[in-house]
Design an enzyme around this catalytic site. Structure first.
Site, short mmCIF file in Angstrom:
data_model
loop_
_atom_site.label_atom_id
_atom_site.label_comp_id
_atom_site.label_asym_id
_atom_site.label_seq_id
_atom_site.Cartn_x
_atom_site.Cartn_y
_atom_site.Cartn_z
N TRP A 93 0.83 -1.20 0.00
CA TRP A 93 0.00 0.00 0.00
C TRP A 93 0.87 1.26 0.00
O TRP A 93 1.55 1.50 -1.01
CB TRP A 93 -1.07 -0.05 1.10
CG TRP A 93 -0.65 -0.25 2.51
CD1 TRP A 93 -0.59 0.69 3.50
CD2 TRP A 93 -0.25 -1.48 3.14
NE1 TRP A 93 -0.19 0.13 4.68
CE2 TRP A 93 0.03 -1.20 4.50
CE3 TRP A 93 -0.09 -2.79 2.69
CZ2 TRP A 93 0.45 -2.16 5.40
CZ3 TRP A 93 0.34 -3.77 3.59
CH2 TRP A 93 0.60 -3.46 4.92
N ASP A 94 0.88 2.10 1.03
CA ASP A 94 1.61 3.37 0.96
C ASP A 94 3.02 3.18 0.40
O ASP A 94 3.78 2.34 0.89
CB ASP A 94 1.75 3.98 2.35
CG ASP A 94 0.45 4.49 2.92
OD1 ASP A 94 -0.61 4.21 2.35
OD2 ASP A 94 0.48 5.17 3.97
N SER A 172 4.85 4.67 7.19
CA SER A 172 5.42 5.31 6.01
C SER A 172 6.24 6.56 6.29
O SER A 172 6.23 7.11 7.39
CB SER A 172 4.30 5.64 5.00
OG SER A 172 3.32 6.44 5.58
N ASP A 257 -10.12 10.48 20.60
CA ASP A 257 -8.98 11.22 20.07
C ASP A 257 -8.19 10.34 19.10
O ASP A 257 -8.30 9.11 19.11
CB ASP A 257 -8.08 11.68 21.21
CG ASP A 257 -7.13 12.79 20.80
OD1 ASP A 257 -7.31 13.36 19.71
OD2 ASP A 257 -6.21 13.10 21.59
N ARG A 262 3.58 11.18 12.28
CA ARG A 262 4.03 10.19 11.31
C ARG A 262 4.24 10.79 9.93
O ARG A 262 4.08 11.98 9.71
CB ARG A 262 3.03 9.05 11.25
CG ARG A 262 1.58 9.44 10.92
CD ARG A 262 0.70 8.21 10.93
NE ARG A 262 -0.69 8.45 10.57
CZ ARG A 262 -1.69 8.46 11.43
NH1 ARG A 262 -1.46 8.26 12.72
NH2 ARG A 262 -2.94 8.66 11.03
N ASP A 263 4.62 9.91 9.00
CA ASP A 263 4.81 10.26 7.58
C ASP A 263 5.87 11.35 7.38
O ASP A 263 5.62 12.34 6.69
CB ASP A 263 3.50 10.71 6.94
CG ASP A 263 2.39 9.67 7.03
OD1 ASP A 263 2.69 8.51 7.37
OD2 ASP A 263 1.22 10.02 6.76
N GLN A 288 -6.67 20.91 21.02
CA GLN A 288 -8.04 20.42 20.91
C GLN A 288 -8.86 20.80 22.14
O GLN A 288 -8.33 21.22 23.17
CB GLN A 288 -8.02 18.91 20.74
CG GLN A 288 -7.42 18.17 21.92
CD GLN A 288 -7.09 16.73 21.59
OE1 GLN A 288 -6.77 16.39 20.47
NE2 GLN A 288 -7.18 15.87 22.60
N LEU A 324 -12.21 17.45 19.08
CA LEU A 324 -10.92 16.76 19.14
C LEU A 324 -10.08 16.97 17.88
O LEU A 324 -8.94 16.49 17.80
CB LEU A 324 -11.15 15.26 19.35
CG LEU A 324 -11.77 14.88 20.69
CD1 LEU A 324 -12.22 13.42 20.66
CD2 LEU A 324 -10.80 15.13 21.83
N ASN A 326 -7.65 18.53 15.61
CA ASN A 326 -6.56 19.52 15.58
C ASN A 326 -5.39 18.98 14.77
O ASN A 326 -4.23 19.07 15.16
CB ASN A 326 -6.12 19.91 16.99
CG ASN A 326 -5.51 18.74 17.78
OD1 ASN A 326 -5.95 17.61 17.65
ND2 ASN A 326 -4.51 19.03 18.59
N GLU A 356 -6.92 14.36 11.27
CA GLU A 356 -5.98 13.53 10.51
C GLU A 356 -5.76 14.08 9.10
O GLU A 356 -6.65 13.97 8.24
CB GLU A 356 -6.51 12.09 10.45
CG GLU A 356 -5.57 11.09 9.82
CD GLU A 356 -6.15 9.69 9.84
OE1 GLU A 356 -5.95 8.98 10.85
OE2 GLU A 356 -6.82 9.30 8.87
N GLU A 358 -2.86 13.40 6.31
CA GLU A 358 -1.79 12.42 6.16
C GLU A 358 -0.87 12.72 4.98
O GLU A 358 -1.14 13.59 4.16
CB GLU A 358 -2.41 11.03 5.97
CG GLU A 358 -3.33 10.60 7.11
CD GLU A 358 -3.73 9.15 7.02
OE1 GLU A 358 -3.25 8.37 7.85
OE2 GLU A 358 -4.50 8.80 6.10
#
Length: 489
Positions: A93-94, A172, A257, A262-263, A288, A324, A326, A356, A358
């Site tokens: 995938w990613d 990732s 939450d 990441r990423d 938040q 939540l 943010n 989220e 990403e």
């Protein structure tokens, strides 16, 4: 345009009327009306702009092209083993290419290299990074070879590193070809284990290693181990970016939450090294909580729009989710040895909109900086956006550190609303700048893992996006090979 898209356009008519109240108005006007306005010195994905996204989607300029399911192939070389040691076909995938410091795809001894998340289709917790490669000039899906897992099971047992020894999955990131010809990987060290030694559920740490690659023969690349393997950033003290302790204090996932850190995406500017990454804002950058319902900076538009949208949100079934929300794209500066030098404020945030955003991706093209992120409608709080909607949002600036303005006047760059069980469902869209011109190649993965017996998650057909200043559009009839990275001759 799908029937679903048509219906959604109808559902946002009331919201559109509210937006019209903001025509000609600016956020400065909102500042003048309330002392609660605080943009914290960086750009925001506002509710005003996201309501425009709900109106724009369905236009061919933004829709991910349709793909012929009968032509889609698994990656033939994507072979691995399950936990019992049995050979299996992997989901992939990613993915992200090995890039030069300017974001262009690197030429590694005549090869393109792609790092990708891969794992057992029957085990959702099996997530590790593999290295795939193909000869430059051969773009067919069948030309991708597999050098295997990047890390051995015991590589992360680094005695003096406080996080790597707790790693349970590899998530990732990005990779750069250094000036001295070395392959430098950045990725997310994820620990889903119960709290041990200060780590815990969904702990995410930005991490790096040098990946040693050799050529045993003229058609093969081999991974010869890793070195300089180390953690870089764990979120700090929670003032600029949310850290794992704050997530624990909130009550982990039971609180609703969603902690993200990441990423990591590597980029250089004027000789300085940076990582841009998915994150959440901290206590000094707009944390938040219900207080954010009263900050007009998160709404955009006019003061009248702010008050109308605020009242709708306060009575919305998504109020708790918005409280939540943010999400942010953070940035840190690195030393020359890839250790942390300085924590910088976010480039952009999505308070009250989503928790989220990403796949941070940023590069310079024709004198402008372009910042992209992927997000899911199921995580959003905007009328007219459904759980099936998938987005790539984009922003433009004269500087790496902003301020950024939304592309296409709303931020919408790509939209998809296929059923996730569709074979041609795509996600994790990633813009790859080319050597010349104003077009970028969009890569992604296709087919959700474990949904089909014979079809695995695989490289989706790439396609072209043109970028002209602050406007973009999908190039008509520009579908490319599965996983294709460049169009340069």
């Amino acid at each position: 345009m799908t029937i679903q898209s048509t219906l959604k356009k109808a559902t946002v008519s009331v919201a559109a009327a509210a937006i019209l109240l903001g025509v000609g108005a600016t956020q400065t006007y909102a500042k003048q009306q309330t002392s609660d306005y605080n943009d914290y010195g960086f750009t925001h994905i506002t509710r005003y702009d996201m309501l425009k996204v709900a109106q724009q989607q369905g236009s061919s300029k933004y829709e991910v092209p349709a793909f012929d399911a009968s032509t889609i192939k698994n990656i033939a070389s994507a072979k691995g083993f399950d936990k019992a040691g049995n050979p299996i076909d992997l989901d992939v995938w990613d993915s992200w290419p090995l890039q030069n410091a300017d974001g262009r795809t690197a030429n590694y001894h005549g090869y393109h290299i792609v790092f990708a998340l891969a794992g057992d289709p029957k085990d959702g917790n099996d997530t590790t990074i593999y290295l795939f490669y193909q000869k430059i000039g051969d773009n067919s899906i069948d030309s991708w070879k597999n050098a295997g897992r990047v890390f051995k099971d015991n590589d992360h047992n680094i005695p003096n590193d406080p996080y790597l020894k707790h790693q349970t999955q590899e998530w990732s990131g990005s990779a750069t070809l250094t000036k001295d010809g070395k392959v430098r990987l950045f990725y997310t060290d994820f620990s889903g284990a119960p709290e041990v030694g200060g780590t815990g559920d969904s702990n995410q740490v930005l991490t790096t290693a040098q990946i040693n690659v050799s050529e045993p023969d003229q058609s093969t690349l081999k991974i010869d181990g890793v070195e300089d393997y180390k953690s870089i950033f764990d979120g700090g003290d929670g003032t600029i970016y949310q850290n794992i302790k704050q997530f624990h204090d909130e009550g982990l996932f039971a609180s609703g939450d969603n902690h993200t850190l990441r990423d990591p995406h590597y980029v250089e500017d004027n000789g300085h090294k940076y990582l841009v990454f998915e994150s959440n804002t901290g206590t000094e950058t707009g944390y938040q909580g219900d207080d954010q319902f009263y900050n007009p900076a998160y709404y955009g538009g006019s003061y009248e729009f702010y008050k109308i949208e605020q009242q709708k949100l306060l009575s919305s079934p998504k109020k708790d989710l918005a409280s939540l929300a943010n999400g942010s794209l953070g940035i840190i500066e690195l030393n020359n040895d890839y250790t942390l030098k300085k924590v910088l404020p976010p480039l952009i945030a999505s308070n009250t909109v989503t928790d989220e955003i990403e796949r941070a991706n940023v590069f310079k093209l024709n004198g402008k900086w372009y910042l992209f992120t992927d997000s899911r409608g199921s995580k959003m709080t905007i009328d007219g956006i459904s759980d099936k909607d998938i987005y790539m949002l984009g922003f433009v600036s004269d500087s790496l550190t902003g301020p950024y303005k939304p592309l296409n006047k709303s931020g919408l760059v790509l939209h998809l609303d296929l059923n996730p069980a569709d074979l041609t469902f795509t996600y994790s869209h990633f813009a790859v700048p080319q050597e010349k011109g104003n077009k970028v190649v969009i890569t992604s993965y296709m087919t959700n893992r474990g949904f089909f017996a014979d079809h695995k998650s695989t490289f989706a057909p790439s396609f072209l996006l043109s970028i002209n200043g602050s406007n973009t559009k999908v190039v008509k009839d520009s579908n490319l090979e599965q996983g294709q990275l460049t169009i340069d001759r």
